[in-house]
Design a protein around this motif. Structure first.
Motif, PDB file in Angstrom:
ATOM      1  N   LEU A   1       0.827  -1.202   0.000  1.00 25.22           N
ATOM      2  CA  LEU A   1       0.000   0.000   0.000  1.00 25.22           C
ATOM      3  C   LEU A   1       0.866   1.258   0.000  1.00 25.22           C
ATOM      4  CD1 LEU A   1      -2.961   0.913   0.076  1.00 25.22           C
ATOM      5  CD2 LEU A   1      -2.807   0.959   2.569  1.00 25.22           C
ATOM      6  N   ALA A   2       1.961   1.230   0.767  1.00 21.89           N
ATOM      7  CA  ALA A   2       2.874   2.369   0.795  1.00 21.89           C
ATOM      8  C   ALA A   2       3.520   2.582  -0.572  1.00 21.89           C
ATOM      9  CB  ALA A   2       3.948   2.144   1.858  1.00 21.89           C
TER      10      ALA A   2
ATOM     11  N   VAL B   1       1.393   7.157  -6.613  1.00 19.28           N
ATOM     12  CA  VAL B   1       0.361   8.185  -6.812  1.00 19.28           C
ATOM     13  C   VAL B   1       0.925   9.567  -6.503  1.00 19.28           C
ATOM     14  CG1 VAL B   1      -1.875   9.048  -6.030  1.00 19.28           C
ATOM     15  CG2 VAL B   1      -1.539   6.585  -6.362  1.00 19.28           C
ATOM     16  N   VAL B   2       1.609   9.689  -5.374  1.00 22.28           N
ATOM     17  CA  VAL B   2       2.194  10.982  -4.990  1.00 22.28           C
ATOM     18  C   VAL B   2       3.208  11.436  -6.031  1.00 22.28           C
ATOM     19  CG1 VAL B   2       3.633  12.155  -3.274  1.00 22.28           C
ATOM     20  CG2 VAL B   2       1.780  10.643  -2.533  1.00 22.28           C
ATOM     21  N   ALA B   3       4.021  10.501  -6.529  1.00 24.21           N
ATOM     22  CA  ALA B   3       5.015  10.846  -7.544  1.00 24.21           C
ATOM     23  C   ALA B   3       4.339  11.361  -8.807  1.00 24.21           C
ATOM     24  CB  ALA B   3       5.883   9.626  -7.867  1.00 24.21           C
ATOM     25  N   TRP B   4       3.204  10.774  -9.180  1.00 26.02           N
ATOM     26  CA  TRP B   4       2.473  11.253 -10.365  1.00 26.02           C
ATOM     27  C   TRP B   4       2.077  12.715 -10.182  1.00 26.02           C
ATOM     28  CZ3 TRP B   4      -2.186  13.475 -11.494  1.00 26.02           C
ATOM     29  CH2 TRP B   4      -2.594  13.475 -12.833  1.00 26.02           C
ATOM     30  N   PHE B   5       1.604  13.059  -9.006  1.00 19.80           N
ATOM     31  CA  PHE B   5       1.166  14.426  -8.752  1.00 19.80           C
ATOM     32  C   PHE B   5       2.340  15.396  -8.610  1.00 19.80           C
ATOM     33  CE2 PHE B   5      -2.854  12.406  -7.504  1.00 19.80           C
ATOM     34  CZ  PHE B   5      -3.769  13.280  -8.061  1.00 19.80           C
ATOM     35  N   VAL B   6       3.396  14.978  -7.919  1.00 17.75           N
ATOM     36  CA  VAL B   6       4.458  15.891  -7.517  1.00 17.75           C
ATOM     37  C   VAL B   6       5.522  16.085  -8.589  1.00 17.75           C
ATOM     38  CG1 VAL B   6       6.352  16.226  -5.867  1.00 17.75           C
ATOM     39  CG2 VAL B   6       4.111  15.445  -5.061  1.00 17.75           C
TER      40      VAL B   6
ATOM     41  N   THR C   1      10.511   9.414 -14.912  1.00 17.78           N
ATOM     42  CA  THR C   1      11.032  10.184 -13.789  1.00 17.78           C
ATOM     43  C   THR C   1      10.752   9.469 -12.474  1.00 17.78           C
ATOM     44  OG1 THR C   1      10.519  12.183 -15.053  1.00 17.78           O
ATOM     45  CG2 THR C   1      11.093  12.476 -12.743  1.00 17.78           C
ATOM     46  N   THR C   2       9.563   8.878 -12.354  1.00 18.42           N
ATOM     47  CA  THR C   2       9.219   8.092 -11.173  1.00 18.42           C
ATOM     48  C   THR C   2      10.170   6.908 -11.019  1.00 18.42           C
ATOM     49  OG1 THR C   2       6.883   8.700 -11.418  1.00 18.42           O
ATOM     50  CG2 THR C   2       7.382   6.806 -10.010  1.00 18.42           C
TER      51      THR C   2
ATOM     52  N   ARG D   1       3.042   2.292 -14.008  1.00 20.80           N
ATOM     53  CA  ARG D   1       3.767   2.672 -12.798  1.00 20.80           C
ATOM     54  C   ARG D   1       3.828   1.595 -11.712  1.00 20.80           C
ATOM     55  NH1 ARG D   1       2.057   6.992 -15.421  1.00 20.80           N
ATOM     56  NH2 ARG D   1       3.257   8.929 -15.396  1.00 20.80           N
ATOM     57  N   PRO D   2       2.760   1.332 -10.967  1.00 21.50           N
ATOM     58  CA  PRO D   2       2.913   0.479  -9.769  1.00 21.50           C
ATOM     59  C   PRO D   2       3.434  -0.928 -10.058  1.00 21.50           C
ATOM     60  CG  PRO D   2       0.759   1.544  -9.809  1.00 21.50           C
ATOM     61  CD  PRO D   2       1.364   1.766 -11.144  1.00 21.50           C
ATOM     62  N   GLY D   3       2.889  -1.593 -11.068  1.00 25.00           N
ATOM     63  CA  GLY D   3       3.285  -2.965 -11.344  1.00 25.00           C
ATOM     64  C   GLY D   3       4.569  -3.081 -12.124  1.00 25.00           C
TER      65      GLY D   3
END
Length: 435
Positions: free
Chosen positions: A86-87, A93-98, A123-124, A215-217
């Protein structure tokens, strides 16, 4: 192949009349089968379950004993692994926004509009790799072996996230104004949940489908491989050449996909398919925990290949990568109105243009051929003691053939007799002169 803007149809969300995947029974089978297969590939290829595969005479009795044991079922859940997963998802998600990134328009949707996508997946990835390098340098390889140690817990967490997103997106697709996928509005909840009912579920500018796609997977896949290399180092004091090959090949493949993020905006996953459990479980569970099977196998069965075998496998991977990247480059240039190689093409009655030379004159899906060669190169470092480590190649071949047939069927509907003419010019589907 070119695209052009078309006026929106009168009925934007027509009822789906044609089933894929053998309809609701097939959708239910895959919905249950994908998680089951993910678990089975662990228990069927693991030092903790007796090898890869375990002894056949003990396989069935062990399976029966496990499924009848309450503690075994409870052991599928690992709270620490779930919180870590989950973290990780929250970090993405935060990286996508920031993180900064260009905004790129996708292709025209059938309602006449286009969506904008934030491009910062690479970049992420760089941020993640930089942070992980710092952790391993500071605390040692043993600080990043926990994915191997808590494997089943991570698998369960990723499947739980897939179910959660699939259900949520299905329920929200019934809100007023939602644009549905043409293939996901059958009215059967089992089928529509699996295939994906809404075309582009979004929260504001945050597009759920494209985010999960890259991204996540995908980045987690590389993290899993690195964790496997760390586990091998802790056990042996070194990392084998076979593990380095798998890690290098797969990390490069992921980095290349993330760097060329805009290329996915013209794929069927983004333009045609809805976002449901099929894409969610594929992106979040299947990719990181099935595609990394070779690296996990090499942890408990280390193999030193030697110079000649290493060079040969590298050449197979480079050939596959060259075909994959060259073919995709030709297609993307052509779709964006560029033709630097002066490739030949035919123009359909509707005005679309179909490439008939270059890589796309050799087969209708040459990028799939490159993909298959790379898949083979990822499995070759595991040797020939077990066919299980070649599961990815076999599965991927079936997946790409199914995808090719879906694409050809859609193109036949779209271009009519022009598609038959095109198929006469480019007769081979994936592998030139073979298939």
């Amino acid at each position: 192949m070119g695209t052009r803007r078309a006026p929106p149809p009168a009925d934007l969300n027509p009822r789906t009349k044609h089933y894929e995947f053998l309809g609701p029974p097939g959708a239910l089978f895959i919905t249950l089968g994908v998680p089951a297969t993910t678990y089975a590939l662990y228990y069927g290829c693991s030092e903790h379950s007796g090898g890869c595969p375990p002894q056949l005479e003990t396989l069935y009795p062990s399976f029966l004993a496990a499924v009848q044991d309450k503690d075994w079922w409870l052991g599928l859940w690992d709270t620490k692994a779930a919180l870590a997963y989950l973290a990780w998802y929250a970090f993405c998600v935060v990286a996508w926004f920031v993180l900064p990134g260009d905004w790129v328009e996708g292709v025209y949707i059938r309602d006449g509009s286009t969506k904008k996508y934030k491009i910062n997946a690479f970049t992420t990835f760089l941020l993640t790799m930089g942070a992980l390098t710092g952790v391993i340098y500071r605390f040692g390889p043993e600080s990043f072996t926990f994915i191997y140690e808590r494997w089943i817990g991570f698998v369960t967490a990723s499947i739980a996230m897939s179910v959660f997103q699939g259900v949520l997106c299905y329920l929200f697709s019934f809100r007023k104004g939602a644009l549905l996928a043409l293939g996901g509005n059958s009215g059967n909840p089992i089928y529509d949940f699996f295939v994906g009912r809404e075309l582009n579920p979004s929260i504001g500018w945050f597009d759920v489908k494209s985010f999960n796609e890259l991204r996540p997977g995908l980045i987690l896949w590389v993290l899993v491989d690195i964790s496997m290399a760390c586990e091998q180092y802790v056990r042996r004091g070194s990392v084998t050449d076979s593990m380095w090959l798998v890690l290098a090949f797969q990390a490069w493949y992921v980095a290349d996909g993330l760097y060329n993020e805009p290329a996915i905006l013209t794929t069927m996953d983004i333009t045609t398919d809805g976002f449901g459990f099929m894409l969610a479980v594929g992106d979040l569970a299947w990719v990181p925990f099935v595609y990394s099977l070779q690296a996990r196998y090499l942890v408990f069965n280390p193999i030193e290949l030697g110079q000649e075998a290493t060079v040969g496998i590298v050449l197979v991977n480079l050939l596959g990568y060259y075909i994959f990247r060259a073919a995709n480059g030709e297609k993307n240039d052509f779709r964006n109105g560029r033709n630097p190689k002066n490739l030949e093409y035919m123009t359909t009655e509707g005005g679309s243009k179909l490439l008939t030379s270059g890589w796309w004159g050799r087969s209708r899906h040459p990028n799939y051929f490159g993909d298959l060669l790379m898949a083979l190169a990822w499995s070759l470092p595991t040797g020939y003691d077990t066919p299980i480590t070649y599961f990815y190649v076999i599965y991927f071949a079936v997946l790409l053939i199914h995808r090719q047939r879906r694409d050809d069927e859609n193109c036949e509907k779209k271009y009519g007799k022009d598609w038959k003419k095109y198929c006469e010019i480019v007769p081979y589907r994936i592998i030139p002169y073979i298939y």
